[in-house]
Write a protein that holds these residues in place. Sequence first.
Motif, mmCIF file in Angstrom:
data_model
loop_
_atom_site.group_PDB
_atom_site.id
_atom_site.type_symbol
_atom_site.label_atom_id
_atom_site.label_comp_id
_atom_site.label_asym_id
_atom_site.label_seq_id
_atom_site.Cartn_x
_atom_site.Cartn_y
_atom_site.Cartn_z
ATOM 1 N N SER A 288 0.832 -1.207 0.000
ATOM 2 C CA SER A 288 0.000 0.000 0.000
ATOM 3 C C SER A 288 0.862 1.251 0.000
ATOM 4 O O SER A 288 0.525 2.264 -0.624
ATOM 5 C CB SER A 288 -0.942 -0.028 1.197
ATOM 6 O OG SER A 288 -0.274 0.414 2.352
ATOM 7 N N ASN A 289 2.005 1.198 0.679
ATOM 8 C CA ASN A 289 2.899 2.354 0.658
ATOM 9 C C ASN A 289 3.417 2.605 -0.747
ATOM 10 O O ASN A 289 3.473 3.734 -1.207
ATOM 11 C CB ASN A 289 4.077 2.129 1.613
ATOM 12 C CG ASN A 289 3.756 2.612 3.005
ATOM 13 O OD1 ASN A 289 3.245 3.715 3.164
ATOM 14 N ND2 ASN A 289 4.029 1.807 3.995
ATOM 15 N N LEU A 290 3.810 1.510 -1.428
ATOM 16 C CA LEU A 290 4.318 1.683 -2.787
ATOM 17 C C LEU A 290 3.235 2.236 -3.692
ATOM 18 O O LEU A 290 3.491 3.083 -4.559
ATOM 19 C CB LEU A 290 4.834 0.347 -3.326
ATOM 20 C CG LEU A 290 6.134 -0.145 -2.683
ATOM 21 C CD1 LEU A 290 6.518 -1.497 -3.229
ATOM 22 C CD2 LEU A 290 7.262 0.842 -2.950
ATOM 23 N N LYS A 291 2.013 1.761 -3.460
ATOM 24 C CA LYS A 291 0.915 2.269 -4.283
ATOM 25 C C LYS A 291 0.746 3.758 -4.028
ATOM 26 O O LYS A 291 0.537 4.543 -4.963
ATOM 27 C CB LYS A 291 -0.360 1.497 -3.919
ATOM 28 C CG LYS A 291 -1.544 1.867 -4.762
ATOM 29 C CD LYS A 291 -2.561 0.702 -4.808
ATOM 30 C CE LYS A 291 -3.923 1.248 -5.164
ATOM 31 N NZ LYS A 291 -4.756 1.589 -4.042
ATOM 32 N N ARG A 292 0.850 4.141 -2.762
ATOM 33 C CA ARG A 292 0.709 5.559 -2.418
ATOM 34 C C ARG A 292 1.788 6.377 -3.119
ATOM 35 O O ARG A 292 1.532 7.441 -3.675
ATOM 36 C CB ARG A 292 0.802 5.708 -0.894
ATOM 37 C CG ARG A 292 0.717 7.134 -0.395
ATOM 38 C CD ARG A 292 0.835 7.164 1.117
ATOM 39 N NE ARG A 292 2.030 6.477 1.596
ATOM 40 C CZ ARG A 292 3.236 6.996 1.587
ATOM 41 N NH1 ARG A 292 3.421 8.214 1.136
ATOM 42 N NH2 ARG A 292 4.261 6.298 2.033
ATOM 43 N N ILE A 293 3.018 5.846 -3.096
ATOM 44 C CA ILE A 293 4.107 6.577 -3.748
ATOM 45 C C ILE A 293 3.873 6.634 -5.255
ATOM 46 O O ILE A 293 4.098 7.671 -5.895
ATOM 47 C CB ILE A 293 5.462 5.909 -3.439
ATOM 48 C CG1 ILE A 293 5.782 6.068 -1.945
ATOM 49 C CG2 ILE A 293 6.574 6.512 -4.263
ATOM 50 C CD1 ILE A 293 7.016 5.337 -1.524
ATOM 51 N N GLY A 294 3.402 5.497 -5.788
ATOM 52 C CA GLY A 294 3.162 5.464 -7.224
ATOM 53 C C GLY A 294 2.117 6.471 -7.649
ATOM 54 O O GLY A 294 2.296 7.208 -8.623
ATOM 55 N N SER A 295 1.008 6.516 -6.899
ATOM 56 C CA SER A 295 -0.028 7.469 -7.300
ATOM 57 C C SER A 295 0.441 8.886 -7.034
ATOM 58 O O SER A 295 0.076 9.812 -7.759
ATOM 59 C CB SER A 295 -1.337 7.176 -6.573
ATOM 60 O OG SER A 295 -1.180 7.379 -5.200
ATOM 61 N N GLY A 296 1.281 9.068 -5.990
ATOM 62 C CA GLY A 296 1.869 10.391 -5.771
ATOM 63 C C GLY A 296 2.700 10.821 -6.959
ATOM 64 O O GLY A 296 2.650 11.969 -7.398
ATOM 65 N N PHE A 297 3.467 9.858 -7.503
ATOM 66 C CA PHE A 297 4.273 10.175 -8.679
ATOM 67 C C PHE A 297 3.383 10.568 -9.856
ATOM 68 O O PHE A 297 3.633 11.552 -10.539
ATOM 69 C CB PHE A 297 5.134 8.965 -9.053
ATOM 70 C CG PHE A 297 6.016 9.198 -10.236
ATOM 71 C CD1 PHE A 297 5.623 8.812 -11.510
ATOM 72 C CD2 PHE A 297 7.237 9.815 -10.092
ATOM 73 C CE1 PHE A 297 6.431 9.034 -12.594
ATOM 74 C CE2 PHE A 297 8.054 10.043 -11.181
ATOM 75 C CZ PHE A 297 7.651 9.658 -12.432
ATOM 76 N N ALA A 298 2.336 9.778 -10.078
ATOM 77 C CA ALA A 298 1.476 10.048 -11.233
ATOM 78 C C ALA A 298 0.818 11.423 -11.091
ATOM 79 O O ALA A 298 0.788 12.206 -12.040
ATOM 80 C CB ALA A 298 0.414 8.949 -11.348
ATOM 81 N N ASP A 299 0.295 11.713 -9.874
ATOM 82 C CA ASP A 299 -0.345 13.010 -9.672
ATOM 83 C C ASP A 299 0.633 14.147 -9.916
ATOM 84 O O ASP A 299 0.328 15.108 -10.618
ATOM 85 C CB ASP A 299 -0.871 13.130 -8.231
ATOM 86 C CG ASP A 299 -2.092 12.263 -8.009
ATOM 87 O OD1 ASP A 299 -2.342 11.896 -6.855
ATOM 88 O OD2 ASP A 299 -2.761 11.954 -9.011
ATOM 89 N N SER A 300 1.812 14.019 -9.304
ATOM 90 C CA SER A 300 2.801 15.090 -9.471
ATOM 91 C C SER A 300 3.182 15.252 -10.931
ATOM 92 O O SER A 300 3.366 16.366 -11.412
ATOM 93 C CB SER A 300 4.048 14.788 -8.657
ATOM 94 O OG SER A 300 3.766 14.854 -7.294
#
Lengths: 358, 834
Positions: free
Chosen positions: A280-292
């Motif tokens: 879930s942390n990696l997913k959070r980072i991944g979606s953070g990357f996509a949003d940014s």
Amino acid sequence: MISANNKINGSFSAKIDLPQNSGHSADETHLSKNNLRTNTRRFVQKTGAAFIECPPRGLKGDPNFDFYDFLTLGTVPYAVGSLTFMALFNGVGRHFDSFSKSMAAKTGNKLALGVLFYGIAKGLSKNLITKPVKWATGVDTEMPFENVVYSIPTKPGETNITKIQQRKVFDSVEFPRFDLLYDNSGDKNQYMKYYDSVAKRLGVHDDMSASDAKIKPVIKDIVSRTTTANHISSYLWAATGVAYALQQPWDGFFNALSSKAWKRASGNSGMAEKLANVGSNLKRIGSGFADSAIESAKSLWNGANGATGLKKHAGKIVLGVALASSVLGATNAIIGARKKAQQQKAEVIDRTKQTTVM
Amino acid sequence: MYGDLLQDYLNRTPGQPKVAPDVKTPSYTPALNNPGKKGYLTVTDTIDIENKVKPDKGQGHLIDDTLKDKIKYFGFDRKYDAKALVDGYNGRAKDHQLGRLNDVGLLAGGIAIASYIAASKQTPKAKVMEFVGLTSFLLAMKVWPKVAIEIPAKLVHGFNVNKQYIDDQGRKKSVFQDSQYIPWDLYTGEKPDENLSLIGDKMGIKKDIPNREEVVKDQMRKIATQNNALWMLSAGVATPVLGALGACAAEGVVDDAIENIRDKKANTKIRDMFRSLVGAEDTRKVNTKTADKISGLLSGKQGAAVDEAFIDSLTEAVSGEVKDSKLLEGVKADLTQILRPSNPVLNGEAKNKILNNLSSELEKMNLGNGINLSEVIPNMEELDARLSEAFRTPVGETITVNSEAKAKQISDVLETLMQDKLYDKVPKEEIEKVTGTVRRVSVGGLKSSSATLTAESSKTISSYLNEVLKFQETHKGLDECMNVKIGAREDSVLAKNWKRVEKALAKSLGITDKELKAARLGRINAEELFAKKLEQLAAAGNEENYKKALDSLAREMDKLNIKLNGSEAGSSVIEDLFGAVDKNYETTKKGINRVAGESNGALSRSKFLEALTEERFEGAGSHKNNFVTGARERINSVKSTYNRIINAFDVFKRAGAIDKADKEAVDVANKVKDVVLNAHSKDFSEKFFTDNNLSFYKKIYNFMCGGKAKETQEVLDGVSAAMNGSLDEYRKKLYNIVGNDASKIKTKHTVTENAEKLYREGGSVYSKGEATANKIFNSIGKAPSEFLKDLSQKQYNSNKWLRTFGAIGAGVFAITTAAQFAFGGKDDAIKEVK
């Protein structure tokens, strides 16, 4: 090699049996495919050679250290330099007090990202020119081949004298490896298949018999224009990559990436829970990357909030110049190829001219 | 046949010639069969070539390592690159040209990055620094191989490993870059650099070995290859670090240069604006774009009816220049006044309308459970009678409603009439409701017609807005100058001086890096450090150091006065600026009043002017007050901070001279030392927690604000005439703030009238009103310990960066240079034993 009774134990042709540890089966120079798998393999081989194999030979002054090795070694300053740049911007921050540290990290992270995007954009942007050119003319200027070179033995009994070089057919515009483009499978009609296909794509095949002689100058023309465009546009795209990395929305990604944001699993959770937590942390980072990434792209295009004049449009300008250079480069190559092909088609022997044959 | 040759070859033993020696042939010693011996072609017999054809001379030529050649080939390179670009574009490029285009691309990309980042920077210095950084990086790419590779190699091995040459086709290439194609034939030996045997001597090759030239060539090739590899391996670390260090070094130079340019420009502009503003004529200009827009709007609506939307459009046009919202409101109010619609008239038609509306409204209200409305609604005669009574005019005369008061009077008349009529007929509450309705109806009935843009009002508007725009345009220019001098940006003269004083303080106190590291972490560490350093300086017997420290600090602080006042004797640039600002307001006031006078009463009281100068309240809250006070207080707060630091030096010096036996004096001195370094405005308002012990408190502030050590006096006199006076003024203000007898804490710390008067005499007339906490802060100055903490943070961080990467740069350089000694090999067969 020379045995006691003077009988030859080895052979002297180019086709020698390579020792088992040479790593590949082909024993002579051959074309490679221009796909992701091959390119990855070539990249790994070349980079490995650059860092592991070439430096010792160069530093020893090996007489076989030729120009190709020197150019291969040129990868090292790029990679090391990129890391040095990242260190310049970020390396000292950990000594600062906490406020200065966080402020410095904000800029430093973006600059490090800029170094990364510089390299990525520089590498990928070439496709914006070479792929359209390939599609329109049939000539892939990035066509790779593996070159097998035999070097001079420097010690007695040295047999491992082959070197593998990852080259491109059109590395040189004056001396391209045209010999590799002939089909030697035996069928007479297929011998000039490559040249015929280029001529067909350029629309001049019908009037050409032996197409290779006519098409070779056209290919040289294409290579010259495409390489020029690549050299200039790749750096302009690299600049766009840097500009993209400096946008403010990337702060969100770096916040998501920071160790403080990492959600810990509860103290006595089992392995499955821990793995799920990591996921879930990696997913959070991944979606953070996509949003940014998306927000930064918008920010690059629209300019920062409240910006006026040049500051507002700078992003558009940088992106526009890079895009224009690619478009101009590709169209220039394609149109130039067509024109040259027509010229070549028209060059026939002038039967009215009188010549004296000695 | 082939088999025979093969057998011959196999049967041949070394040393035996295959062919009968009718011609002198060289003997061959193959390396493979002679382990330990190099496979050089050892010529034992030679061929006489005296009258034979010799090989042609090499067509190209080597490039000298002189500065002249470097300059010549710089232009050559640029032309070559340009031609390469054109040829590449047209499909005619050759390999060498394409190779050089890569560098062209690198430069283009670098300029693109620098331009993009520069566009997003605010200050000119930051913009310039982006290009300085790019230049520094490109220079580092060129300089590193020269300084760390070429020069050490030349010193150790005796030849230039980066030698360049021009080939037969006029292309510039590097001699040793491709080890398989080295143009040895260009080493003709005419110059010492190109003489292989001389180079061999420098390399220490034995003089008597056969084929010395081949040995020299091979050795050169080997060393050059090694140096090329070293270059590639070291450039990755060295080039970015060197580029960054170079930009760091250049930053100071660029900073100073830009500051001087901006300051000079501002000084000239201030002088010019001041001279033109104090002149007899009003030569102020307007922003032509806005002026055109306004005249366009006015001409478009000449003679037509205009409404609020038109006023809004005029205001909007002005708002492009005037950003202050209060001023804009004033403009809008003034325009509304000028374009005031013609006064409504209460004639027969209007009266009928009012009565009709009234009756329909009352019908809707359903009064008193169905009364007969016709009995209640007044008729025209009744209304006329009441109106004539109220306004003392003949019955039935038309009344022009030219003021709000009149409109209210009419409304009141109608109200009273209705109340009388309804008196007994409906309950009291309903009468109140009716009153409201009556008011509404009467206002509605008196609605004025819309205004028209007559020629006269157009002229008034045009000259009015002209005055507004003239004010704004001039104010903008003066504001820019103020920003350059004291603006809240890092490149203003004030901010730059602050930074320099920070550095000077750290230097004069002799603060080491380790102390910086501790001080930056907290105010308490900074307090201790500052106190410790001042104690040391103030110690008896340390007078020289004290004077030196205070002198260097005071000189840096004095530079602020010099910069603000400019270099012309007898005049002060900053005072001229304030004078010009004043004059601008004055001239605007005169102009607006003139327009109002010429407007035939259309513009009687300008709200814009009120917002501008607030004459009614002596300027409180006005635009002028905000601007001027803000500027003066900004300068005041900086000078107070400086003076507070000097006062701290002086306090410690005087404290050091106190007799240790006098306990009370020592207590007072210690308290003052603490206060002068660390107290904030809150501490001042708490009277330093002396718990209403007034006599102790008095001793504290007397010690703090009075008396001056001899050394301090001498140093400040030595720096400039004004420095002592500045310190005294600061102390006077301080005394007035702390030395009042008012009791402890109030929400706003008020000073007594006397102190306020004294302060006003010494300070700015514009800072009126109660002494607020802000004003106290500006007069007290920032706590020196906090000043020290902030500067520690900044200096430690930049020192750390410089130390880290300076060390890395030096380290890479040392390793690269040291590696040179390992190159070339130590073969005794060819090298002389030293």
